[in-house]
Motif scaffolding. Structure first.
Motif, PDB file in Angstrom:
ATOM      1  N   LEU A 106      11.378  28.871   1.246  1.00  0.00           N
ATOM      2  CA  LEU A 106      11.929  29.861   0.331  1.00  0.00           C
ATOM      3  C   LEU A 106      12.748  29.136  -0.733  1.00  0.00           C
ATOM      4  O   LEU A 106      13.627  28.342  -0.395  1.00  0.00           O
ATOM      5  N   VAL A 107      12.444  29.373  -2.008  1.00  0.00           N
ATOM      6  CA  VAL A 107      13.164  28.692  -3.077  1.00  0.00           C
ATOM      7  C   VAL A 107      14.003  29.643  -3.943  1.00  0.00           C
ATOM      8  O   VAL A 107      14.961  29.223  -4.592  1.00  0.00           O
ATOM      9  N   ALA A 108      13.673  30.918  -3.958  1.00  0.00           N
ATOM     10  CA  ALA A 108      14.407  31.872  -4.778  1.00  0.00           C
ATOM     11  C   ALA A 108      14.066  33.287  -4.329  1.00  0.00           C
ATOM     12  O   ALA A 108      13.050  33.501  -3.656  1.00  0.00           O
ATOM     13  N   GLY A 109      14.884  34.228  -4.730  1.00  0.00           N
ATOM     14  CA  GLY A 109      14.594  35.618  -4.405  1.00  0.00           C
ATOM     15  C   GLY A 109      15.665  36.542  -4.921  1.00  0.00           C
ATOM     16  O   GLY A 109      16.733  36.115  -5.382  1.00  0.00           O
ATOM     17  N   THR A 110      15.376  37.816  -4.863  1.00  0.00           N
ATOM     18  CA  THR A 110      16.333  38.832  -5.261  1.00  0.00           C
ATOM     19  C   THR A 110      16.113  40.075  -4.408  1.00  0.00           C
ATOM     20  O   THR A 110      15.015  40.323  -3.909  1.00  0.00           O
ATOM     21  N   THR A 111      17.192  40.837  -4.241  1.00  0.00           N
ATOM     22  CA  THR A 111      17.141  42.068  -3.452  1.00  0.00           C
ATOM     23  C   THR A 111      17.911  43.146  -4.178  1.00  0.00           C
ATOM     24  O   THR A 111      18.938  42.868  -4.809  1.00  0.00           O
ATOM     25  N   ARG A 112      17.411  44.363  -4.111  1.00  0.00           N
ATOM     26  CA  ARG A 112      18.152  45.520  -4.646  1.00  0.00           C
ATOM     27  C   ARG A 112      18.069  46.643  -3.627  1.00  0.00           C
ATOM     28  O   ARG A 112      16.987  47.013  -3.194  1.00  0.00           O
ATOM     29  N   THR A 113      19.244  47.181  -3.281  1.00  0.00           N
ATOM     30  CA  THR A 113      19.300  48.332  -2.380  1.00  0.00           C
ATOM     31  C   THR A 113      19.755  49.546  -3.178  1.00  0.00           C
ATOM     32  O   THR A 113      20.701  49.464  -3.957  1.00  0.00           O
ATOM     33  N   THR A 114      19.052  50.650  -2.979  1.00  0.00           N
ATOM     34  CA  THR A 114      19.394  51.872  -3.690  1.00  0.00           C
ATOM     35  C   THR A 114      19.794  52.947  -2.717  1.00  0.00           C
ATOM     36  O   THR A 114      19.448  52.894  -1.562  1.00  0.00           O
TER      37      THR A 114
END
Length: 104
Positions: free
Chosen positions: A96-104
């Motif tokens: 894993l080199v990068a990522g993003t998460t969004r919780t709504t």
């Protein structure tokens, strides 16, 4: 000075953080832009359900605009929290080199 390669990144446009609504069809629209992803794997999940696992790669356009991608996810319960996760993995090591998460 040696400049390393750009890490891939994603910017999630929808669902919006304070307004996660299902579409009239009952699906959740996941809309995001991908930047600097030229190789490796991208995995997309919503609430731990795998939406996509692909290694196509999308180079960014000149001027910094990303490639816009979207999926409609069916089978989610309405009026719940939705967590969208986009992860990028190295083409060689699989790490894993990068990522993003969004919780709504």
């Amino acid at each position: 000075e040696v400049v390393g390669e750009m890490l891939p990144r994603a910017e999630i446009t929808m669902p919006e953080p304070d307004e996660a609504m299902l579409q009239e069809s009952g699906s959740l629209l996941l809309l995001f832009s991908v930047f600097d992803w030229e190789a490796g794997r991208m995995r997309v999940k919503v609430n731990d359900t795998l939406v996509a696992d692909t290694s196509e790669g999308h180079a960014s356009e000149m001027g910094g605009t990303g490639s816009e991608l979207s999926w409609e996810i069916f089978g989610l319960s309405p009026y719940q929290r939705y967590t969208a996760t986009i992860e990028f993995f190295d083409a060689t090591s699989g790490e894993l080199v990068a990522g993003t998460t969004r919780t709504t």
